[in-house]
Enzyme design. Structure first.
Site, mmCIF file in Angstrom:
data_model
loop_
_atom_site.group_PDB
_atom_site.id
_atom_site.type_symbol
_atom_site.label_atom_id
_atom_site.label_comp_id
_atom_site.label_asym_id
_atom_site.label_seq_id
_atom_site.Cartn_x
_atom_site.Cartn_y
_atom_site.Cartn_z
ATOM 1 N N ASN A 1 0.845 -1.196 0.000
ATOM 2 C CA ASN A 1 0.000 0.000 0.000
ATOM 3 C C ASN A 1 0.877 1.242 0.000
ATOM 4 O OD1 ASN A 1 0.466 0.890 2.894
ATOM 5 N ND2 ASN A 1 -0.257 -1.205 3.198
ATOM 6 N N ASP A 39 -4.043 -6.580 5.547
ATOM 7 C CA ASP A 39 -4.942 -7.473 6.285
ATOM 8 C C ASP A 39 -4.819 -8.914 5.793
ATOM 9 O OD1 ASP A 39 -6.042 -5.542 7.974
ATOM 10 O OD2 ASP A 39 -7.320 -4.800 6.352
ATOM 11 N N ILE A 45 -1.541 -7.592 14.712
ATOM 12 C CA ILE A 45 -0.404 -7.401 15.618
ATOM 13 C C ILE A 45 -0.832 -6.600 16.855
ATOM 14 C CG2 ILE A 45 1.962 -6.500 15.800
ATOM 15 C CD1 ILE A 45 2.093 -6.762 12.688
ATOM 16 N N PHE A 86 -3.790 3.272 15.185
ATOM 17 C CA PHE A 86 -4.148 4.307 14.220
ATOM 18 C C PHE A 86 -5.320 3.796 13.396
ATOM 19 C CE2 PHE A 86 -1.153 7.924 13.845
ATOM 20 C CZ PHE A 86 -0.357 7.635 14.935
ATOM 21 N N LYS A 90 -13.061 0.337 16.484
ATOM 22 C CA LYS A 90 -11.757 -0.310 16.322
ATOM 23 C C LYS A 90 -11.026 -0.369 17.661
ATOM 24 C CE LYS A 90 -10.388 0.275 11.885
ATOM 25 N NZ LYS A 90 -9.788 0.931 10.728
HETATM 26 N N1 CTP Z 1 -2.831 -3.313 12.743
HETATM 27 C C1 CTP Z 1 -1.981 -4.294 13.173
HETATM 28 N N2 CTP Z 1 -1.963 -5.505 12.550
HETATM 29 C C2 CTP Z 1 -2.780 -5.773 11.537
HETATM 30 C C3 CTP Z 1 -3.655 -4.788 11.074
HETATM 31 C C4 CTP Z 1 -3.656 -3.562 11.688
HETATM 32 O O1 CTP Z 1 -1.211 -4.046 14.102
HETATM 33 N N3 CTP Z 1 -2.741 -6.957 10.952
HETATM 34 C C5 CTP Z 1 -2.884 -2.024 13.424
HETATM 35 C C6 CTP Z 1 -2.461 -0.852 12.589
HETATM 36 O O2 CTP Z 1 -1.077 -0.600 12.728
HETATM 37 C C7 CTP Z 1 -3.300 0.286 13.137
HETATM 38 C C8 CTP Z 1 -4.598 -0.410 13.466
HETATM 39 O O3 CTP Z 1 -4.229 -1.755 13.757
HETATM 40 O O4 CTP Z 1 -2.788 0.792 14.333
HETATM 41 C C9 CTP Z 1 -5.563 -0.371 12.330
HETATM 42 O O5 CTP Z 1 -6.602 -1.233 12.577
HETATM 43 P P1 CTP Z 1 -7.363 -2.099 11.447
HETATM 44 O O6 CTP Z 1 -8.665 -2.518 12.003
HETATM 45 O O7 CTP Z 1 -6.544 -3.179 10.952
HETATM 46 O O8 CTP Z 1 -7.475 -1.031 10.353
HETATM 47 P P2 CTP Z 1 -7.850 -1.294 8.917
HETATM 48 O O9 CTP Z 1 -7.026 -2.335 8.282
HETATM 49 O O10 CTP Z 1 -7.869 0.039 8.292
HETATM 50 O O11 CTP Z 1 -9.278 -1.906 9.187
HETATM 51 P P3 CTP Z 1 -10.565 -1.822 8.273
HETATM 52 O O12 CTP Z 1 -10.088 -2.291 6.958
HETATM 53 O O13 CTP Z 1 -11.504 -2.735 8.958
HETATM 54 O O14 CTP Z 1 -10.968 -0.385 8.341
#
Ligand code: CTP
Length: 397
Positions: free
Chosen positions: A210, A279, A308, A324, A338
């Protein structure tokens, strides 16, 4: 901001690295510092005082007796009373030896002996001079007196040799000075962060990633280090240098980021997840490059990556966790959901249309007490405000 209006005496002593002091002077004055340059006689053999006078907009001090003849006999005392810090860059082995003995045999050494402000040294010398026990003994004495030693670095030397003794680069010295002037609100705190994107390989040359630039995460890491924290930054692939005093662990995939974080999370006081973690990843990474000639449309099956942040927050003795949330609509609802889903005390929300990838950001902090919008500001400033908010919440706990 940290250097704005700071009165700094820049001491230049006689080494080849004196030419780099001119670059440093430009950076310091560019950051708003008020810099007075003082040179030893030997330094003037390497770079003319006119260069420093032009860059600082002030006459350069070189000679104790010239100042006295000019009806300014107490220049040394006036200057150090007014200064916020003295930085000697480069500091030669000979000059360090003179300081260790408390000598006042030229104007710069006299200024330093008569100072009422902190002293920072950026040593620069040949590697054997650096390794010489006399030099190390002198530096140890100065450290015991509270003098701060910045560097040196290792690398190619002017004499053609390779080793320890290169003066730190001007940009690094500027960062060190910024850190020096930042209040030390995070001393003895261990801060672990993630930043940047992840790269999920599909085959040896392709992947899913990304547009995260890492700008915000690196700004938070830098602000935490400046505030005195011990900082580890687990970073996805970005084209950025590690901030000064930050340990960086470079990773590519979410699984690598997960492993690097879980290894260190139990030891951290604060965990800030800024990375844009993918994700999903490809269920299977093709060992060879996928070829069009295989015919048909390729199908990439995805499988979820571990969360994580949620995993760290679920640890028995979890650090203070911050997430974030970049959203495209209904910021408060999504961010608060969230935060609850991941069971974390604080989340930083922003609307992607208001600052994705730029140098500034518009964020809202969400915690148990509700929402706290911060004014639009450079990411460096947002980073400092975020750390202050984290500290305030930790103190309340
Ligand atoms: N995060 C993480 N590990 C992941 C995914 C996200 O640590 N596998 C952390 C990111 O660093 C950030 C937060 O979780 O601090 C974002 O949450 P998340 O729900 O994953 O955000 P999005 O991917 O944007 O979720 P959505 O697509 O549902 O909006």
């Amino acid at each position: 901001m940290e250097l704005e209006g700071k009165r700094i005496v820049l001491g230049v002593t006689g080494g080849v690295a004196a030419y780099k002091a001119a670059g440093l002077l430009r950076l310091l004055t560019g950051a708003g510092a008020d810099v007075q340059v003082a040179m030893t006689e030997a330094a003037t053999r390497f770079v003319g005082p006119i260069t420093f006078a032009a860059l600082s907009g002030k006459p350069v001090l070189t000679d104790m007796w010239a100042a006295a003849a000019d009806n300014r006999p107490m220049t040394h005392i006036d200057l150090t009373r007014a200064a916020d810090a003295i930085l000697v860059a480069p500091a030669t082995a000979d000059f360090i030896a003179r300081l260790a003995q408390g000598r006042a045999d030229d104007l710069l050494a006299t200024l330093i002996l008569a100072r009422a402000c902190p002293l920072l040294l950026a040593p620069a010398m040949n590697r054997q001079m650096w390794d010489n026990p006399a030099t190390q003994r002198n530096l140890e004495l100065l450290r015991q007196d509270g003098v701060i030693c910045l560097g040196p670095a290792t690398g190619a030397q002017a004499c053609g040799e390779e080793g320890m003794g290169r003066m730190l680069e001007p940009e690094t010295l500027q960062e060190a000075l910024r850190a020096f002037f930042t209040p030390k609100s995070l001393t003895e705190k261990k801060v672990l962060l993630t930043a940047g994107p992840t790269f999920e390989a599909i085959d040896p040359v392709r992947g899913i990633t990304n547009l995260s630039s890492g700008c915000m995460g690196y700004a938070v890491a830098r602000a935490a280090a400046q505030a005195g924290a011990e900082v580890t930054l687990v970073s996805g692939p970005v084209a950025r240098a590690a901030p000064f005093n930050v340990t960086r662990i470079a990773v590519q995939s979410a699984l690598e980021m997960h492993a690097a974080v879980m290894k260190r999370a139990a030891d951290a006081d604060i965990f800030i997840a800024v990375a844009a973690v993918a994700d999903y990843r490809a269920e299977r990474i093709a060992p060879q490059k996928l070829k069009k000639s295989a015919g048909g449309l390729p199908e990439i099956r995805l499988t979820p990556n571990p969360d994580i942040l949620a995993e760290v927050a679920a640890l028995p003795d979890a650090p203070f966790c911050v997430g974030f949330a970049a959203e495209s609509e209904q910021l408060e609802t999504h961010a608060q959901q969230k935060r609850q889903r991941k069971n974390i005390p604080l989340i930083v929300g922003n609307l992607i249309q208001e600052g994705f990838g730029g140098e500034t950001n518009h964020v809202v902090l969400f915690d148990d007490a509700g929402s706290h919008p911060l004014p639009v500001a450079p990411k460096t400033q947002i980073a400092r405000q975020l750390l202050a908010h984290i500290l305030a919440l930790m103190e309340k706990k």
